[in-house]
Write an enzyme that holds these catalytic residues in place. Structure first.
Site, PDB file in Angstrom:
ATOM      1  CG  MET A 119      35.930  44.258  41.340  1.00 55.77           C
ATOM      2  SD  MET A 119      35.831  42.680  41.312  1.00 55.77           S
ATOM      3  CE  MET A 119      34.348  42.336  42.478  1.00 55.77           C
ATOM      4  CB  CYS A 120      31.452  46.723  38.906  1.00 56.17           C
ATOM      5  SG  CYS A 120      31.752  47.150  37.171  1.00 56.17           S
ATOM      6  CB  ILE A 121      33.655  47.066  44.080  1.00 53.02           C
ATOM      7  CG1 ILE A 121      33.411  46.969  45.573  1.00 53.02           C
ATOM      8  CG2 ILE A 121      35.138  47.392  43.609  1.00 53.02           C
ATOM      9  CD1 ILE A 121      34.462  45.940  46.357  1.00 53.02           C
TER      10      ILE A 121
END
Length: 216
Positions: A119-121
């Site tokens: 996940m890119c966060i």
């Protein structure tokens, strides 16, 4: 009498973090923190409980707080409504000085999720990390005040409202932008297949499904 050297300096937080062993046991402070978070999640607001469930691995007598299973159970007009999505959150020994990592076990087709489930966060990024595909305001990068709940709720927002300005999955981003109807069909199809697989193979997912049914 012993006198400390004038040149001797106390260890800084950065020094402590560098000594962190990702594969080693949790520090006592991290263990206490995660145990407390587990208790707080049990009494979370009803609306939030409908969005996700989070469980450390292991039995009640032998908890493994380094690894948590996260089950997303979105409702309403979400493309994932009625489906269960699973992710795994892993914690470093020095949590919360350093952030956990999160990776979806369920196959995902989403502009802000890599094909391998990462996940890119920004909330999971440290200040020293510079990833152009990370979604979120740089000011929202990891700090020790964040916790499992704030991480998961941030992910819920992204699942329902993708950001295509810095995609992790270019194909999903292009389809979302240029052919939204096809994107919706693909997301719903994959979510249905992954949900069915989880309910067949994951006992905890079946428990989550029963909770979903009871709350509806």
């Amino acid at each position: 009498m012993f006198k400390p050297s004038a040149h001797r300096r106390l260890p800084r937080e950065d020094d402590i973090i560098q000594e962190d062993d990702e594969d080693g046991p949790l520090w006592p402070s991290a263990l206490r923190r995660l145990s407390n978070e587990e208790e707080r999640l049990k009494i979370a607001d009803g609306d939030e409980r409908k969005l996700f469930s989070a469980y450390p691995r292991g039995s009640m007598e032998n908890r493994d707080y380094k690894v948590w299973d996260i089950y997303f159970t979105l409702g309403g007009d979400s493309l994932y409504a009625g489906r269960i999505l699973k992710a795994v959150m892993k914690f470093p020994s020095s949590y919360p000085l350093r952030p956990p990592t999160l990776k979806f076990v369920s196959k995902m087709f989403h502009p802000n999720i890599y094909e391998d489930g990462k996940m890119c966060i920004s909330i999971l990024e440290e200040d020293k990390q510079q990833d152009s595909s990370v979604f979120g305001d740089p000011k929202d990068k990891w700090t020790p005040v964040q916790n499992i709940r704030t991480i998961v709720m941030s992910i819920v927002v992204i699942l329902n409202s993708p950001n295509i300005s810095s995609p992790a999955n270019v194909d999903a981003s292009v389809m979302y932008r240029d052919n939204p109807e096809e994107y919706i069909k693909e997301v719903i199809r994959i979510a249905r297949e992954e949900d069915e697989k989880l309910r067949r193979t994951d006992p905890q997912a079946r428990e989550v499904a029963l909770q979903m049914k009871a709350e509806n």
